[in-house]
Design an enzyme around this catalytic site. Structure first.
Site, PDB file in Angstrom:
ATOM      1  N   TYR A 102       0.818  -1.212   0.000  1.00  0.00           N
ATOM      2  CA  TYR A 102       0.000   0.000   0.000  1.00  0.00           C
ATOM      3  C   TYR A 102       0.855   1.267   0.000  1.00  0.00           C
ATOM      4  CZ  TYR A 102      -4.487  -2.298   0.644  1.00  0.00           C
ATOM      5  OH  TYR A 102      -5.617  -3.032   0.464  1.00  0.00           O
ATOM      6  N   ASN A 126      -8.657   1.002   2.547  1.00  0.00           N
ATOM      7  CA  ASN A 126      -9.426   0.059   3.390  1.00  0.00           C
ATOM      8  C   ASN A 126      -8.465  -0.695   4.299  1.00  0.00           C
ATOM      9  OD1 ASN A 126     -11.817   0.920   2.366  1.00  0.00           O
ATOM     10  ND2 ASN A 126     -12.107  -0.775   0.985  1.00  0.00           N
ATOM     11  N   ALA A 127      -8.242  -2.006   4.024  1.00  0.00           N
ATOM     12  CA  ALA A 127      -7.230  -2.784   4.749  1.00  0.00           C
ATOM     13  C   ALA A 127      -7.493  -2.864   6.242  1.00  0.00           C
ATOM     14  CB  ALA A 127      -5.826  -2.233   4.492  1.00  0.00           C
ATOM     15  N   ASN A 186      -8.964   2.394  -4.460  1.00  0.00           N
ATOM     16  CA  ASN A 186      -9.138   1.012  -4.030  1.00  0.00           C
ATOM     17  C   ASN A 186     -10.605   0.611  -4.042  1.00  0.00           C
ATOM     18  OD1 ASN A 186      -7.896  -1.393  -2.550  1.00  0.00           O
ATOM     19  ND2 ASN A 186      -9.518  -0.804  -1.143  1.00  0.00           N
ATOM     20  N   GLU A 187     -10.902  -0.469  -4.735  1.00  0.00           N
ATOM     21  CA  GLU A 187     -12.238  -1.083  -4.705  1.00  0.00           C
ATOM     22  C   GLU A 187     -13.357  -0.041  -4.751  1.00  0.00           C
ATOM     23  OE1 GLU A 187     -12.386  -3.958  -1.494  1.00  0.00           O
ATOM     24  OE2 GLU A 187     -11.363  -5.422  -2.750  1.00  0.00           O
ATOM     25  N   TYR A 240     -12.744 -12.916  -2.806  1.00  0.00           N
ATOM     26  CA  TYR A 240     -12.617 -13.614  -1.521  1.00  0.00           C
ATOM     27  C   TYR A 240     -13.736 -14.640  -1.452  1.00  0.00           C
ATOM     28  CZ  TYR A 240      -9.400  -9.917  -0.289  1.00  0.00           C
ATOM     29  OH  TYR A 240      -8.330  -9.064  -0.276  1.00  0.00           O
ATOM     30  N   GLU A 277      -6.272  -8.880  -5.854  1.00  0.00           N
ATOM     31  CA  GLU A 277      -6.427  -9.464  -4.521  1.00  0.00           C
ATOM     32  C   GLU A 277      -7.179 -10.774  -4.674  1.00  0.00           C
ATOM     33  OE1 GLU A 277      -8.292  -6.981  -1.519  1.00  0.00           O
ATOM     34  OE2 GLU A 277      -7.326  -5.182  -2.315  1.00  0.00           O
ATOM     35  N   TYR A 343      -4.089 -12.831   9.850  1.00  0.00           N
ATOM     36  CA  TYR A 343      -4.896 -13.110   8.654  1.00  0.00           C
ATOM     37  C   TYR A 343      -4.957 -14.599   8.301  1.00  0.00           C
ATOM     38  CZ  TYR A 343      -7.500 -10.763   4.952  1.00  0.00           C
ATOM     39  OH  TYR A 343      -8.500 -10.271   4.167  1.00  0.00           O
TER      40      TYR A 343
END
Ligand SMILES: *[C@@H]1O[C@H](CO)[C@@H](O)[C@H](O)[C@H]1NC(C)=O
Ligand SMILES: *[C@@H]1O[C@H](CO)[C@@H](O)[C@H](O)[C@H]1NC(C)=O
Ligand SMILES: *[C@@H]1O[C@H](CO)[C@@H](O)[C@H](O)[C@H]1NC(C)=O
Ligand SMILES: *[C@@H]1O[C@H](CO)[C@@H](O)[C@H](O)[C@H]1NC(C)=O
Ligand SMILES: *[C@@H]1O[C@H](CO)[C@@H](O)[C@H](O)[C@H]1NC(C)=O
Ligand SMILES: *[C@@H]1O[C@H](CO)[C@@H](O)[C@H](O)[C@H]1NC(C)=O
Ligand SMILES: *[C@@H]1O[C@H](CO)[C@@H](O)[C@H](O)[C@H]1NC(C)=O
Ligand SMILES: *[C@@H]1O[C@H](CO)[C@@H](O)[C@H](O)[C@H]1NC(C)=O
Ligand SMILES: *[C@@H]1O[C@H](CO)[C@@H](O)[C@H](O)[C@H]1NC(C)=O
Ligand SMILES: *[C@@H]1O[C@H](CO)[C@@H](O)[C@H](O)[C@H]1NC(C)=O
Length: 879
Positions: A102, A126-127, A186-187, A240, A277, A343
């Site tokens: 990032y 985000n993250a 991002n997204e 995801y 991702e 994670y």
């Protein structure tokens, strides 16, 4: 890491066999009458540099087709720059060639390790970070809508992007640096105000001299930013598949795989398929099941089935989120998550390797070894039917990818029911019921090849899939300089040239049978293992090798001066490393000397150690650097010129055993001598002087701000300066003696807590519920509770009439929400003194507030407003 191999070949009989010496070349264009190779489609670029180009198959970097195989790492979650090389080396050792980051302005470690960098600097990331990475002062001071083309937001982010540009420009791939892509925000979806903002960001990068492709990550098959305002050079899709709200709570319950191929062929068929991702683990939340559950959810079998499904969808650029998760230090996390950001990733928070790392390495070295896989057409699958291919076995599902130039075919096989389970351990007591849950299947495949139609396997019965397992069955594959593999049902771990020898290292489960057929070259030795059966194929010069089930270990199937063929079980294969060895001679792309494919194709195989970080060969000595967690046997496949081996600078005794060098790596005994120092001389000090009589808060800020950007209701708060960590409030009143309690509404975010005192007496602590029915909250609308309203009754005798009394509130803030709620309310939104009136409120947070904090090294998130923090008790050098 586990797994030992039997050095069974040390005792194997030497069979002198003459074999066909010259490999018969595989026909280069199966089915083509003319024999001419299909040309590459015309390459595309953004017109600013030729260093990075693409066609509809893959990316080209400096004119070479690449499979971008990358992992996500947040440098701020391992805030010790000296340790970044450790993560990068572990990525490269798993066969990766990219890292997704990032915020990062020092690229040298990535370049030393040999990784391309995909930079994704936001401004929103985000993250699971506070405000999604947007600076807190912006969430307070910018009135306009964030992440749009609002003027005040633009003015707020431009200097930040300008700093990113300064760091990126000299480090771009076009200048011999590692930076390959820069991602736009991002997204995000392409509504008009978003698109105008993204177009603005792109213009800033271009004006600043960034020439590498700009990219986008789409979280939801929106097909945004492919065309229209703000369109990027290369579009990507995030995924995801196990990322539902309560994913880690039920880690063995999988959602099925998705066929992304059809999506890609309709959304952006002219670009290579990029996944910026893909699920590498998952985050846990307050009250969640813990990271072991997330690691189980995304276990090696998940990687096996889902990552290979991405290959089957013809993905040629991918990054796993996270590869190393790390730790959300200080005030970094957003409210829902706790400090660990492990994670369940392939590298543990402690930086230890996991069994997921082993699986990534098996996949990563295959991809690194297989140039033919970089350019494949999607031919068909079990749903569409595959011309000329018959699948015998309805429980299996197969997708065919084919290299149009070489005819190499990659059949990606999995169970038709992708969630079908396998019980690994047979419980003898409950054997019957466990057996009924077993979902092991087998199938055969009739396929075209350069040697006509083949039914695979030819001699062993069938190809097995144990439950949640996926395999590539490959035909007409080349390895090394002359290696020709007609087909394999075993998986490829490594293929290449070591010294003058073509090396093929295959693997497969020890409880399954496997078969492969190849042209054996040179005058050499066949394995005498009873597991292995050689058959001369009807096709001239081709030998079929069948491996029957048996004990785990490494088998030298064929060993000659020109060729080495190895077979092992997956665990044994994972004990091997193939370090990238810088070439002293190769003419390389300037700056990419340490990069596999670009700087060198030189490697050795090293079996045994916990980790091999890097290797050099000089004057007959192979110098290995790495880590051990036990004393282990060492097995090396190196060029014959290597006579000596060193491990971290110390000589290791090795002896030649056929094509191998073997030895023993002893774990340093000095490790056992490390003694933790005794902790003595403890001191303590009152960390809450604010509640003592006579405490002087004259220097504190008057808390008189009554609005925030998003809250119109009165808010006595800290919006202007303080948000990170603990924030203290002091409410003064001149007591008459009739005051009985304080009625306070406190905003600290989901899972926050606050403690309330009257003068020096504690009243109570309040908190928002951290685990609402075990469902994972993702936004305030789900979180619901980010504040507490409560009555704080004053104990008898705690109020002193006729003088200044103080209600002290310590709020432990949880960070701000992510998009679209970055401007989360934080502070005291309502207050009432029952039986009296407050005169003033004062507020104190971290020293210097949002922007004038003194510790620019550790950064804005390192401290809150506790007295000890403001005094620097936790910092080195404090007396
Ligand atoms: C297989 O081929 C090799 C090499 O041509 C030959 O030496 C061997 O005898 C053959 N084996 C059988 C069983 O035909
Ligand atoms: C774009 O995203 C916003 C915020 O998530 C959402 O409210 C909106 O409906 C989305 N619009 C489209 C067109 O997808
Ligand atoms: C974008 O435009 C290209 C070229 O016209 C087209 O092939 C593609 O389908 C479009 N994609 C979307 C999502 O509109
Ligand atoms: C790429 O484009 C070429 C030429 O148009 C076409 O033949 C091929 O099928 C395409 N392959 C992929 C994977 O899109
Ligand atoms: C797929 O396998 C899972 C797990 O074994 C099972 O629960 C599910 O019923 C199967 N689905 C189908 C459609 O057979
Ligand atoms: C490494 O091998 C690839 C083929 O896979 C080739 O294109 C490349 O030029 C080689 N690199 C070097 C440095 O020799
Ligand atoms: C090899 O690894 C060691 C240990 O991490 C490191 O100090 C050294 O710089 C590395 N060398 C190269 C060329 O990567
Ligand atoms: C808040 O307090 C400061 C400092 O006393 C004062 O300068 C400012 O005018 C006050 N603002 C309001 C809205 O009362
Ligand atoms: C505390 O204040 C809230 C908000 O003004 C109010 O709804 C509530 O009734 C008050 N509670 C008491 C006990 O006064
Ligand atoms: C509170 O009382 C002090 C004396 O104890 C006095 O100086 C001050 O003016 C009073 N403040 C208010 C707002 O009544």
């Amino acid at each position: 890491m586990s797994g030992r191999w039997s050095l069974s070949w040390a005792s194997c009989a030497i069979l002198a066999i003459s074999v066909v010496l010259s490999a018969i070349p595989v026909s280069l264009s199966v089915g083509s009458a003319t024999g001419t190779l299909p040309a590459d489609p015309p390459r595309k670029s953004n017109g600013l540099t030729d260093a990075v180009q693409w066609d509809n198959y893959s990316l080209f970097v400096h004119d070479q087709r690449v499979f971008l195989h990358s992992g996500e790492f947040h440098t701020f979650r391992l805030p010790v720059p000296d340790l970044w090389l450790d993560i990068f080396q572990k990525m490269v050792a798993a066969g990766l060639n990219g890292v997704s980051i990032y915020i990062h302005t020092h690229f040298d470690a990535a370049k030393l390790a040999g990784l391309f960098v995909v930079l994704r600097p936001g401004p929103n990331i985000n993250a699971k970070t506070t405000a999604g990475g947007i600076a807190h002062w912006i969430t307070s001071e910018v009135a306009g809508e964030l992440r749009t083309n609002a003027n005040d937001w633009t003015a707020a982010y431009e200097p930040y992007i300008s700093g990113i540009i300064d760091a990126v420009v000299p480090n771009q791939v076009s200048r011999g640096g590692p930076v390959l892509f820069v991602q736009i925000d991002n997204e995000f979806n392409e509504t008009s105000s978003h698109a105008a903002y993204c177009a603005q960001l792109e213009a800033q990068y271009r004006e600043g001299g960034v020439v590498v492709p700009l990219t986008y990550n789409d979280p939801g098959e929106w097909s945004d930013f492919i065309n229209g305002t703000g369109a990027v050079d290369i579009y990507g899709l995030d995924s995801y598949p196990q990322g539902t709200t309560s994913a880690c709570l039920d880690p063995t319950d999988w959602a099925p795989v998705t066929d992304y191929h059809s999506y890609h062929s309709s959304a952006n068929p002219a670009q290579p398929f990029y996944m910026p991702e893909f699920q590498g683990g998952f985050f846990d939340f307050w009250g969640g099941p813990g990271y072991n559950a997330c690691a189980l959810l995304t276990e090696p079998a998940f990687q096996d089935v889902f990552y290979k499904q991405n290959w089957a969808s013809n993905v040629k650029l991918i990054s796993y989120y996270m590869f190393y998760g790390g730790t959300s230090w200080g005030g970094f996390p957003y409210p829902v998550v706790y400090t660990s950001y492990d994670y369940g990733a392939a590298i543990h928070e402690t930086r230890a390797l996991t069994d997921k790392y082993d699986e990534l390495k098996r996949q990563g070295l295959f991809l690194r070894s297989s140039p033919e896989f970089r350019k494949t057409d999607w031919i068909g699958d079990t749903t569409t039917g595959i011309p000329g291919v018959t699948l015998n076995g309805s429980a299996a599902f197969v997708t065919l990818l084919k290299n149009p130039d070489t005819g190499t075919q990659f059949f990606v096989a999995r169970q038709a029911n992708s969630t079908s389970t396998y019980v690994h351990e047979v419980d003898t007591v409950a054997a019957v019921s466990l057996t009924s849950h077993r979902a092991n299947i087998s199938f055969t495949l009739t396929v075209p090849s350069s040697r006509g139609t083949l039914t695979l396997p030819q001699t062993m019965g069938s190809i097995a899939l144990n439950g949640r397992q996926s395999k590539l069955i490959i035909t007409d594959y080349t390895f090394g300089a002359r290696g020709s593999l007609l087909y394999t049902t075993a998986s490829i771990f490594f293929a290449g040239t070591i010294g003058e020898r073509d090396v093929l290292f295959l693997f497969g489960n020890a409880d399954q049978s496997h078969e492969f057929a190849l042209t054996l070259t040179g005058s050499g030795t066949r394995s005498a293992s009873s597991r292995i059966q050689f058959t001369n194929s009807t096709a001239a010069g081709v030998t079929t090798v069948a491996v029957s089930p048996g004990s785990a270990g490494l088998l030298a199937v064929w060993e000659s001066p020109s060729q080495l063929v190895l077979f092992a079980d997956p665990g044994t294969a994972a004990t091997f490393w193939a370090p990238v060895i810088r070439s002293p001679t190769a003419s390389t792309v300037l700056g990419l000397e340490n990069y596999w494919q670009f700087g060198t194709n030189r490697t050795v195989l090293v079996g045994g150690p916990y980790l091999v970080r890097n290797a050099t060969i000089s004057e007959g000595t192979l110098a290995l650097r790495g880590d051990l967690n036990a004393s282990v046997p060492l097995t090396i496949i190196a060029p014959p010129s290597v006579k000596e081996v060193t491990w971290n600078g110390e000589r290791v005794d090795v002896r030649a055993e056929g094509a191998l060098l073997t030895g023993w790596l002893a774990q340093s005994t000095s490790v056992g001598e490390v003694k933790a120092p005794a902790l003595t001389g403890w001191k303590f000090a009152d960390s809450l002087p604010e509640i003592q009589a006579g405490f002087d808060d004259a220097s504190w800020t008057v808390a008189n701000k009554t609005r925030t950007n998003i809250e119109v209701k009165p808010l006595f708060g800290n919006r202007r300066m303080f948000c990170e960590g603990h924030v203290l409030f002091r409410g003064h009143f001149n007591a008459t003696g009739s005051e009985t309690s304080a009625n306070l509404t406190i905003y600290g975010g989901f899972a926050f807590a606050a403690s309330v005192f009257i003068n020096d007496q504690f009243i109570s602590t309040v908190s928002t519920n951290a685990s609402t029915n075990n469902s994972q909250p993702t936004s305030p609308s789900i979180i619901g509770v980010d504040h507490v309203n409560a009555l704080f009754p004053f104990p008898n005798g705690s109020v002193v009439p006729g003088q200044d009394n103080v209600v002290t509130v310590i709020v432990d803030n949880m960070g701000n929400e992510e998009y679209p709620d970055e401007k989360s309310a934080r502070g005291i939104a309502g207050f009432e003194l029952v039986g009296g009136t407050f005169t003033t409120w004062k507020v104190q947070g971290k020293i210097g507030g949002y922007t004038n904090f003194p510790d620019k090294v550790r950064g804005v998130m390192n401290e809150g407003g506790l007295f000890g923090e403001s005094e620097g008790w936790h910092l080195p050098g404090f007396d």
